[in-house]
Design an enzyme around this catalytic site. Structure first.
Site, short mmCIF file in Angstrom:
data_model
loop_
_atom_site.label_atom_id
_atom_site.label_comp_id
_atom_site.label_asym_id
_atom_site.label_seq_id
_atom_site.Cartn_x
_atom_site.Cartn_y
_atom_site.Cartn_z
N LYS A 14 0.88 -1.19 0.00
CA LYS A 14 0.00 0.00 0.00
C LYS A 14 0.91 1.22 0.00
O LYS A 14 2.04 1.17 0.49
CB LYS A 14 -0.87 0.01 1.27
CG LYS A 14 -2.11 0.86 1.16
CD LYS A 14 -3.29 0.09 0.61
CE LYS A 14 -4.48 0.98 0.41
NZ LYS A 14 -5.70 0.20 0.12
N ASP A 40 -7.12 4.21 -4.24
CA ASP A 40 -7.73 4.09 -2.91
C ASP A 40 -8.32 5.47 -2.66
O ASP A 40 -8.58 6.23 -3.62
CB ASP A 40 -6.68 3.68 -1.87
CG ASP A 40 -7.29 3.32 -0.51
OD1 ASP A 40 -7.83 2.22 -0.38
OD2 ASP A 40 -7.25 4.16 0.43
N THR A 93 -15.26 -3.21 -6.28
CA THR A 93 -15.24 -3.26 -4.81
C THR A 93 -16.67 -3.21 -4.28
O THR A 93 -17.07 -4.01 -3.42
CB THR A 93 -14.39 -2.12 -4.23
OG1 THR A 93 -13.14 -2.11 -4.88
CG2 THR A 93 -14.20 -2.28 -2.73
N ASN A 153 -15.88 6.06 -4.81
CA ASN A 153 -15.92 4.90 -5.71
C ASN A 153 -16.66 3.71 -5.09
O ASN A 153 -17.59 3.17 -5.69
CB ASN A 153 -14.48 4.50 -6.08
CG ASN A 153 -14.45 3.18 -6.82
OD1 ASN A 153 -14.29 2.12 -6.23
ND2 ASN A 153 -14.66 3.23 -8.12
N1 NAI Z 1 -11.27 1.83 -4.35
C1 NAI Z 1 -11.16 0.53 -4.13
O1 NAI Z 1 -11.16 -0.30 -5.05
C2 NAI Z 1 -11.08 0.02 -2.73
C3 NAI Z 1 -11.28 0.84 -1.65
N2 NAI Z 1 -11.32 0.30 -0.40
C4 NAI Z 1 -11.59 1.13 0.75
O2 NAI Z 1 -12.86 1.73 0.62
C5 NAI Z 1 -12.90 2.99 1.31
C6 NAI Z 1 -13.35 4.08 0.36
O3 NAI Z 1 -12.44 4.18 -0.72
P1 NAI Z 1 -12.82 4.80 -2.14
O4 NAI Z 1 -14.28 4.79 -2.32
O5 NAI Z 1 -11.94 4.15 -3.12
O6 NAI Z 1 -12.29 6.28 -1.96
P2 NAI Z 1 -12.89 7.64 -2.55
O7 NAI Z 1 -11.84 8.65 -2.38
O8 NAI Z 1 -13.49 7.42 -3.88
O9 NAI Z 1 -14.09 7.93 -1.54
C7 NAI Z 1 -13.85 8.03 -0.18
C8 NAI Z 1 -15.12 8.47 0.49
O10 NAI Z 1 -14.94 8.44 1.90
C9 NAI Z 1 -15.18 9.72 2.45
N3 NAI Z 1 -14.22 9.93 3.53
C10 NAI Z 1 -12.88 9.93 3.42
N4 NAI Z 1 -12.33 10.21 4.62
C11 NAI Z 1 -13.35 10.36 5.47
C12 NAI Z 1 -13.45 10.65 6.84
N5 NAI Z 1 -12.35 10.85 7.56
N6 NAI Z 1 -14.68 10.74 7.39
C13 NAI Z 1 -15.80 10.54 6.64
N7 NAI Z 1 -15.77 10.26 5.34
C14 NAI Z 1 -14.57 10.18 4.77
C15 NAI Z 1 -14.97 10.70 1.31
O11 NAI Z 1 -15.68 11.88 1.51
C16 NAI Z 1 -15.50 9.90 0.14
O12 NAI Z 1 -16.89 9.98 0.05
C17 NAI Z 1 -11.50 3.17 1.89
O13 NAI Z 1 -11.47 2.64 3.19
C18 NAI Z 1 -10.64 2.30 0.99
O14 NAI Z 1 -9.46 1.90 1.61
C19 NAI Z 1 -11.22 -1.04 -0.19
C20 NAI Z 1 -11.01 -1.89 -1.22
C21 NAI Z 1 -10.81 -1.42 -2.57
O1 AKG Z 2 -6.85 -2.75 -6.68
C1 AKG Z 2 -5.88 -2.71 -5.95
O2 AKG Z 2 -4.76 -3.10 -6.25
C2 AKG Z 2 -5.96 -2.16 -4.57
C3 AKG Z 2 -7.28 -2.11 -3.94
C4 AKG Z 2 -7.08 -1.66 -2.53
O3 AKG Z 2 -6.34 -0.72 -2.28
C5 AKG Z 2 -7.71 -2.38 -1.45
O4 AKG Z 2 -8.12 -3.52 -1.64
O5 AKG Z 2 -7.77 -1.83 -0.34
#
Ligand code: NAI
Ligand code: AKG
Length: 444
Positions: free
Chosen positions: A124, A164, A207, A238
């Site tokens: 990461k 992420d 995801t 996302n």
């Molecule tokens: N994008 C991916 O494929 C994957 C993402 N994740 C996890 O999913 C979660 C969301 O990631 P994404 O949707 O990709 O990111 P993103 O940047 O697209 O969206 C993040 C969301 O969380 C909110 N957020 C961020 N920090 C915050 C906080 N401190 N308090 C309240 N809301 C907050 C933002 O406002 C936004 O709506 C994270 O924990 C990430 O590690 C897990 C597996 C894969």
């Molecule tokens: O697609 C990836 O390689 C990473 C996804 C990710 O950051 C996660 O699973 O938390």
């Protein structure tokens, strides 16, 4: 292995990394019994070698903002473990990023990637740079500056980052462009790429969709249908967007979503049309979720999380530790039947205990949100083959992988009274594969 003692030692060595210690504590507590069935693991000091990352790369990123000022951020890549495949895991750009947070994420990623059945190790990375409020040109210059150091440490058989929090298609594309410029190579060194240049269909959706597929499997163990259920989602990025999309498709009603400023509550449910509005608002205009409440005349709660609203299912999809003990108690008191984690470690240890004591269906992120990295693995395969698979083909594979992870959780997590402890199941199943590969490869 004595889990408590190992954690104490790690705490002393890394006193300023509470999220990393939290993640390690959670895993060690559930694998201790299985680990101690294998005295050869202890003789090889496997546990310390598994908890401490192989390598941490830390660097300065300097870039010029639109006013001509020189800005400095920190950049990191934590290469945790590559026994089963190249390091793989996302990059997070957010002001809260520090080494401890990335170490927790890289540690979790190692187990998650093992669960996917694909050959991927765990890593990461990221930066304390936040794209929020920055112009497109500033984001581009930052991504390019970040890649001028990162490119030395990644490669299709070495380490393959992805998105992420704060890193989506735009950021991945800018970083990919700079990598190519620096190396003169077209390599699948990032996943989540645009469809025009090697990205996989279904990767943006994976995801969120994967979490709902996992949830449907959990509900099936109790003969419950997702159709007609009311759902709380947090986040609006996302993962949240495609979680909502799949819930709508399967006939569930999603009544909340949020960002770091607050949450909206829409009692009629977020429809396809309203979701399109959210996608435009968040992905293109880069606005705040409060604007949804203004557009549709629904409740907006500033500075709060959605967990105190009544619903059947909760799908945390924002960030770590967003459900604390108080929120968990409220969810259980309001009759929630399932909590499935789209985010990484969104539930505190005290809150997990509340869910498990109440015997509700509860799955940890490393199982439930593994669909994203799984389709990243499929993107790597397509890049190696120089082929692109159809949407149907990738979605079918994602479905199979989520079913397989669920079956593994049931296999290793079913307790004497029939309750499925998904935390234990995911940790033991993920651990055993990595441990066996480490043992086979010797002390390196
Ligand atoms: N994008 C991916 O494929 C994957 C993402 N994740 C996890 O999913 C979660 C969301 O990631 P994404 O949707 O990709 O990111 P993103 O940047 O697209 O969206 C993040 C969301 O969380 C909110 N957020 C961020 N920090 C915050 C906080 N401190 N308090 C309240 N809301 C907050 C933002 O406002 C936004 O709506 C994270 O924990 C990430 O590690 C897990 C597996 C894969
Ligand atoms: O697609 C990836 O390689 C990473 C996804 C990710 O950051 C996660 O699973 O938390």
């Amino acid at each position: 292995m004595n889990a408590v003692k190992v954690v104490e030692t790690l705490k002393q060595r890394f006193p300023n990394e509470p999220e990393y210690i939290q993640a390690v504590t959670q895993v060690l507590g559930t694998i201790e019994e299985e680990y101690n069935k294998h005295p050869e693991f202890d003789r090889a000091n496997l546990i310390e070698r598994l908890c401490i990352p192989d390598r941490v790369i830390e660097f300065r990123v300097s870039w010029v903002d639109d006013k001509g000022n020189v800005q400095t951020n920190m950049g990191y890549r934590v290469q945790h473990n590559n026994v089963i495949g190249p390091y793989k895991g996302g990059l997070r750009f957010h002001k809260s990023v520090n080494l401890g947070i990335l170490k927790f994420l890289a540690f979790e990623q190692t187990f998650k990637n093992s669960l996917t059945t694909l050959p991927m190790g765990g890593g990461k990375g990221g930066s304390d740079f936040s794209p929020r409020g920055k112009s497109d040109a500033e984001v581009m210059r930052f991504c390019q500056a970040f890649m001028t150091e990162l490119y030395r440490h990644i490669g299709p058989d070495e380490d393959v980052p992805a998105g992420d929090i704060g890193v989506g298609g735009r950021e991945v594309a800018y970083m990919f462009g700079m990598y190519k410029k620096l190396t003169h190579q077209w390599n699948g060194i990032l996943t989540g790429k645009g469809l025009e240049f090697g990205g996989s269909l279904i990767r943006p959706e994976a995801t969120g969709y994967g979490n709902v597929y996992f949830l449907v499997n959990m509900l099936k163990t109790r003969n419950i249908d997702i159709k007609g259920k009311t759902v709380l989602v947090s986040g609006s990025g996302n993962v949240a967007q495609y979680t909502i999309e799949k819930c709508i498709e399967l006939g569930a009603k999603v009544v909340t979503c949020s960002d770091s400023d607050g949450y909206i509550y829409d009692p009629d449910g977020i429809t396809r049309e309203k979701l399109d509005y959210i996608m435009e608002l968040k992905n293109i205009e880069r606005g705040r979720i409060r604007e949804y409440a203004e557009e549709y005349g629904v409740k907006y709660v500033e500075g709060a999380k959605p967990w105190f609203e009544k619903a059947d299912i909760a799908l945390p999809s924002a960030t770590q530790n967003e459900i604390n003990e108080e929120a968990a108690k409220a969810l259980v008191a309001n009759g929630v039947i399932a909590v499935s984690e789209g985010a990484n470690m969104p539930t505190t240890p005290e809150a997990i205990k509340v869910f498990q004591d109440a015997k509700i269906l509860y799955s940890p992120g490393k199982a439930a949100n593994a669909g994203g990295v799984a389709v990243s693995g499929l993107e790597m395969t397509q890049n190696s083959e120089r082929l692109s698979w159809s949407r149907e083909e990738v979605d079918a594979k994602l479905h199979d992988i989520m079913n397989d992870i669920h079956a593994n959780c049931v296999k290793y997590g079913t307790e004497a009274d029939g309750y499925i402890n998904y935390v234990k199941g995911a940790n033991v199943a993920g651990f055993l594969k990595v441990a066996k590969a480490m043992m086979a490869q010797g002390i390196v």
